[in-house]
Scaffold this motif. Structure first.
Motif, short mmCIF file in Angstrom:
data_model
loop_
_atom_site.label_atom_id
_atom_site.label_comp_id
_atom_site.label_asym_id
_atom_site.label_seq_id
_atom_site.Cartn_x
_atom_site.Cartn_y
_atom_site.Cartn_z
N LYS A 5 0.83 -1.20 0.00
CA LYS A 5 0.00 0.00 0.00
C LYS A 5 0.88 1.26 0.00
O LYS A 5 0.63 2.21 -0.74
CB LYS A 5 -0.92 -0.02 1.23
CG LYS A 5 -1.88 1.15 1.30
CD LYS A 5 -2.78 1.03 2.51
CE LYS A 5 -3.72 2.22 2.62
NZ LYS A 5 -4.59 2.13 3.81
N ALA A 6 1.90 1.26 0.83
CA ALA A 6 2.82 2.40 0.91
C ALA A 6 3.60 2.57 -0.39
O ALA A 6 3.85 3.70 -0.84
CB ALA A 6 3.79 2.21 2.07
N GLU A 7 3.95 1.47 -1.06
CA GLU A 7 4.68 1.54 -2.33
C GLU A 7 3.80 2.16 -3.42
O GLU A 7 4.28 2.99 -4.20
CB GLU A 7 5.12 0.14 -2.76
CG GLU A 7 5.95 0.16 -4.05
CD GLU A 7 6.39 -1.22 -4.50
OE1 GLU A 7 7.22 -1.31 -5.41
OE2 GLU A 7 5.90 -2.23 -3.94
N ALA A 8 2.51 1.76 -3.45
CA ALA A 8 1.59 2.33 -4.44
C ALA A 8 1.47 3.84 -4.27
O ALA A 8 1.50 4.61 -5.23
CB ALA A 8 0.22 1.67 -4.34
N SER A 9 1.38 4.28 -3.01
CA SER A 9 1.29 5.71 -2.73
C SER A 9 2.58 6.44 -3.10
O SER A 9 2.54 7.55 -3.66
CB SER A 9 0.99 5.94 -1.24
OG SER A 9 -0.27 5.44 -0.92
N ALA A 10 3.73 5.81 -2.83
CA ALA A 10 5.02 6.44 -3.14
C ALA A 10 5.22 6.56 -4.64
O ALA A 10 5.74 7.57 -5.13
CB ALA A 10 6.15 5.62 -2.52
N LYS A 11 4.79 5.54 -5.38
CA LYS A 11 4.91 5.59 -6.85
C LYS A 11 4.03 6.72 -7.42
O LYS A 11 4.44 7.44 -8.34
CB LYS A 11 4.50 4.25 -7.46
CG LYS A 11 5.60 3.19 -7.38
CD LYS A 11 5.19 1.95 -8.14
CE LYS A 11 6.34 0.94 -8.19
NZ LYS A 11 5.95 -0.28 -8.93
N LEU A 12 2.82 6.87 -6.87
CA LEU A 12 1.94 7.93 -7.32
C LEU A 12 2.56 9.31 -7.03
O LEU A 12 2.54 10.20 -7.88
CB LEU A 12 0.57 7.81 -6.64
CG LEU A 12 -0.47 8.88 -6.99
CD1 LEU A 12 -0.78 8.88 -8.48
CD2 LEU A 12 -1.76 8.66 -6.20
N ALA A 13 3.15 9.45 -5.83
CA ALA A 13 3.76 10.73 -5.44
C ALA A 13 4.95 11.08 -6.33
O ALA A 13 5.25 12.26 -6.55
CB ALA A 13 4.18 10.69 -3.99
N ASN A 14 5.64 10.06 -6.87
CA ASN A 14 6.82 10.30 -7.71
C ASN A 14 6.52 10.21 -9.21
O ASN A 14 7.43 10.29 -10.03
CB ASN A 14 7.92 9.30 -7.35
CG ASN A 14 8.59 9.65 -6.03
OD1 ASN A 14 9.47 10.51 -5.98
ND2 ASN A 14 8.17 8.99 -4.95
N SER A 15 5.22 10.05 -9.55
CA SER A 15 4.83 10.03 -10.97
C SER A 15 4.83 11.46 -11.50
O SER A 15 5.00 12.42 -10.76
CB SER A 15 3.43 9.42 -11.11
OG SER A 15 2.48 10.28 -10.51
N TYR A 16 4.63 11.58 -12.82
CA TYR A 16 4.57 12.92 -13.43
C TYR A 16 3.44 13.74 -12.82
O TYR A 16 3.60 14.95 -12.57
CB TYR A 16 4.40 12.81 -14.95
CG TYR A 16 5.59 12.22 -15.65
CD1 TYR A 16 6.82 12.89 -15.66
CD2 TYR A 16 5.51 10.99 -16.30
CE1 TYR A 16 7.93 12.35 -16.30
CE2 TYR A 16 6.62 10.43 -16.94
CZ TYR A 16 7.82 11.12 -16.94
OH TYR A 16 8.91 10.57 -17.56
N ALA A 17 2.28 13.09 -12.58
CA ALA A 17 1.15 13.81 -11.97
C ALA A 17 1.52 14.25 -10.55
O ALA A 17 1.20 15.37 -10.12
CB ALA A 17 -0.09 12.91 -11.95
N GLY A 18 2.18 13.37 -9.80
CA GLY A 18 2.58 13.68 -8.44
C GLY A 18 3.56 14.86 -8.39
O GLY A 18 3.44 15.74 -7.53
N ILE A 19 4.51 14.87 -9.30
CA ILE A 19 5.49 15.98 -9.34
C ILE A 19 4.79 17.30 -9.62
O ILE A 19 5.09 18.33 -9.00
CB ILE A 19 6.57 15.69 -10.43
CG1 ILE A 19 7.41 14.47 -10.02
CG2 ILE A 19 7.45 16.91 -10.66
CD1 ILE A 19 8.25 13.91 -11.15
#
Length: 703
Positions: free
Chosen positions: A562-576
């Motif tokens: 769950k934490a990995e999915a959130s971290a990937k979203l935060a570091n995606s282009y949309a997250g940036i």
């Protein structure tokens, strides 16, 4: 293909007759050089004869004042290069025949073949008015046909007369309705020599309005000379003409129309108006109508919306179980299904809202709202005609701003255009709905009043109040000394046409699904890609970090995924992108995910829900994939463990969406209507600043 013009006074049933004659063979464009709708349609007259029917803007006489009346006037005077009419269908209201016959008499004297379509015959009979159709036809010298386009009565007979006129069986009357030549004998004769083929009456109009016609410099000077040579006085001529016409109309009415004593019978409309337009009860009833409108939108739509939301949640969960864990299955579930769910769920509310607004229009109450609010509107620089665009903006600001063309005063029209986007359009409805469901408890006050419905009504009323306040401020900066008058013909009260209402509901739902839906789907898929992928080094770093944690803590595998999915979203282009604007929106209580939604919403406000659906689907762990969007948003936490969607944040976000100019289409139409980028830019600046300040205030107070 002959061209037939459809003309008549406003509220005479013109749109209904146009629809009855053309069916679905219609298209809408613009008259050349002006932003006035040009509705055309194909009408089948039988015997392989078809005609192009052109619905001309409503007008009371051949002395135009508004921009749309000038369009009709130019066509009737033969000054429109695209429209050359072979005949006219002129609608006349049988229940108000004296006023309608003025326009009829003017058209007759233009010497264009004309058919008078007499509408509202049932209404005339309810008033005790009886019309001798044959006698009226004889006196006017043109065909008269009784029609009821709402019930499709008289349409076959009208088409027969149209076909006969097209074959030349009916021609323009040989004799004038009044002695037009005697109104200005010398000037009329001289103009007819300069422009051969004019009738006496059309020559008078050349003398009055030739400056507005495209005639060439030489001809303009000659007509100007004719005016001076014969001391032509346009005001005196017009006054004399109208007096003569009404004198002849009075004679015709005495011979062909039987009317009761006006004091003998008070019709239902008068009795209802004494209550609905009362200086106290009228406003209370108006508030009651709005209250019922928004309560109905919430209460009735709740059940189909819950069913749709549950169905899409179950579909996403089932697809997650049966499909392999690949990029294309992720795209299907978190991009396409999540995006579709964000569109379809709001169809019930949009259908109910438009259905109820159509009921208000169809019954005649909507016009009363304009009349009732004129006094209040004048205090803030508007007038009663501003109400119709503002109410229409509850559906969509784009056609609402276009409808402000009917406001003659330039300052009042501009003020109406500037504040109309503050009305809560249907695009905001999905945003309000999801946020109200998140932060406002589903509670009934007194067992009958929905708290959520009250909050919804409060948002709509806040938009109206702020629109009035902005207009009051802006009126001091926009200079225009023209006086304006509010003259409105109140239509009769009628039972709503349920077929028309259901047709409107279906059409609006289709427009939302296929027009707004296309934008939502494109942005949902783009967001899925931006949320699923990011810079290679960042994503690789996240994967390496969590691979080590999973190896070290196998017992906490579920939480780590769950934490990995959130971290990937935060570091995606949309997250940036979201993180970049987070410092600017943090004072309003928003996180970076909401920031992404604010950016995507500039394409269309309703994209907010699709954005949320995509972001929270992409950020899911497997155990969350079956949850509804509302439940996912409720579970979202800040870094300190507090919920992202608190009451303060929810209210702040609703106020932001209420006030912010997040609609590129609206800005484009304002530029088109004002013929300048100045006003849309002012609109964008003041609405964005107002939204930011008001949202900050709401968040600060509610916190």
């Amino acid at each position: 293909m002959i061209q037939i013009g459809l003309v008549g006074n406003p509220n005479s049933g013109k749109s209904s007759l146009f629809n009855a004659l053309t069916g679905l063979n219609q298209k809408v464009g613009n008259f050349p050089g002006v932003t006035v709708d040009k509705k055309t349609g194909i009408c089948d007259l039988g015997e392989q004869q078809k005609a192009t029917l052109i619905d001309l803007p409503g007008t009371y006489s051949l002395y135009p004042k508004r921009g749309d009346e000038w369009v009709t006037y130019q066509v009737l005077m033969g000054q429109d290069k695209e429209v050359k009419l072979d005949m006219l269908i002129l609608l006349a209201d049988a229940s108000n025949l004296k006023r309608n016959l003025l326009f009829v008499s003017q058209i007759i004297d233009l010497k264009i073949p004309v058919i008078v379509a007499l509408t509202m015959m049932d209404l005339a009979r309810s008033k005790g008015i009886e019309v001798d159709l044959e006698g009226l036809e004889r006196e006017l010298g043109v065909p008269v046909v009784a029609v009821n386009p709402r019930k499709s009565k008289g349409i076959p007979q009208l088409k027969k007369v149209m076909a006969a006129t097209a074959k030349g069986q009916y021609k323009a009357p040989a004799f004038d309705f009044i002695a037009n030549h005697e109104l200005a004998a010398g000037a009329v004769s001289e103009v007819k020599q300069l422009v051969p083929g004019l009738s006496d009456y059309k020559a008078i109009h050349y003398l009055i309005n030739h400056e507005s016609f495209e005639l060439g410099a030489g001809l303009q000077e000659k007509i100007e000379g004719a005016e001076k040579n014969h001391a032509f006085n346009p005001t005196k001529t017009q006054a004399e003409e109208i007096l003569q016409r009404y004198a002849r109309i009075k004679t015709i009415m005495g011979q062909t129309v039987a009317e009761p004593d006006p004091l003998h019978k008070t019709i239902l409309t008068d009795k209802l108006d004494s209550i609905l337009l009362h200086r106290v009860w009228g406003y209370l009833i108006l508030l009651g109508v709005l209250f019922l409108l928004f309560q109905s939108v919430f209460l009735i739509a709740q059940y189909p919306m819950d069913a749709i939301e549950t169905s899409f949640g179950a579909l996403g969960s089932w697809l997650g179980e049966v499909l392999p864990a690949t990029w294309w299955s992720d795209l299907l579930i978190n991009g396409i299904v999540a995006g579709l769910g964000g569109i379809v769920i709001f169809v019930p509310q949009i259908m109910i809202l438009f259905g109820l607004i159509t009921v208000l229009e169809d019954t005649g109450y909507m016009a009363r709202i304009s009349f009732l609010t004129d006094k209040l509107m004048r205090k803030v620089g508007l007038n009663g005609k501003s109400v119709m665009p503002m109410i229409s903006a509850f559906a969509c600001a784009v056609p609402a701003i276009m409808s402000a063309r009917n406001i003659e005063n330039k300052k009042e029209r501009l003020l109406t255009i500037l504040v109309t986007p503050l009305m809560s359009c249907s695009a905001r409805l999905p945003v309000y709905t999801i946020l109200i469901a998140l932060v406002i408890p589903q509670k009934m006050i007194g067992g009958i009043v929905s708290l959520q419905g009250l909050v919804m009504m409060g948002l709509y009323l806040l938009g109206i109040v702020l629109a009035m306040a902005i207009s009051w401020i802006a009126k001091w900066f926009i200079q225009n000394k023209d006086k304006s008058f509010f003259i409105l013909e109140l239509p009769m009260y009628r039972a709503p046409r349920w077929k028309n209402i259901f047709t409107t509901m279906i059409q609006k739902a289709q427009i939302f699904v296929f027009e707004a839906g296309k934008v939502i789907m494109v942005i949902s898929l783009l967001l899925w890609a931006m949320s699923s992928y990011g810079p290679g080094d960042r994503m690789a770093q996240v994967e390496t970090e969590f691979a080590a944690k999973k190896a070290a803590q196998p017992e906490a595998l579920e939480e780590l995924e769950k934490a990995e999915a959130s971290a990937k979203l935060a570091n995606s282009y949309a997250g940036i992108l979201g993180k970049a604007i987070e410092p600017a929106i943090e004072p309003l209580g928003y996180d970076w995910k909401i920031g992404i939604a604010l950016i995507t919403s500039f394409a269309a406000r309703e994209v907010f829900v699709g954005t949320m659906a995509t972001l929270y689907s992409v950020g899911d762990s497997d155990d969350e994939s079956g949850l509804l969007l509302r439940e996912k948003m409720q579970q979202e936490k800040k870094s300190d463990g507090s919920p992202v969607y608190s009451l303060a944040t929810g209210l702040s976000l609703m106020v932001f969406y209420l006030l912010a100019m997040q609609c590129m289409s609206t800005l484009a139409i304002v530029k088109r209507e004002t013929r300048s980028w100045k006003w849309p830019m002012i609109q964008l600046a003041y609405m964005t600043a107002l939204a930011y300040v008001m949202s900050w205030l709401v968040y600060t107070i509610a916190s």
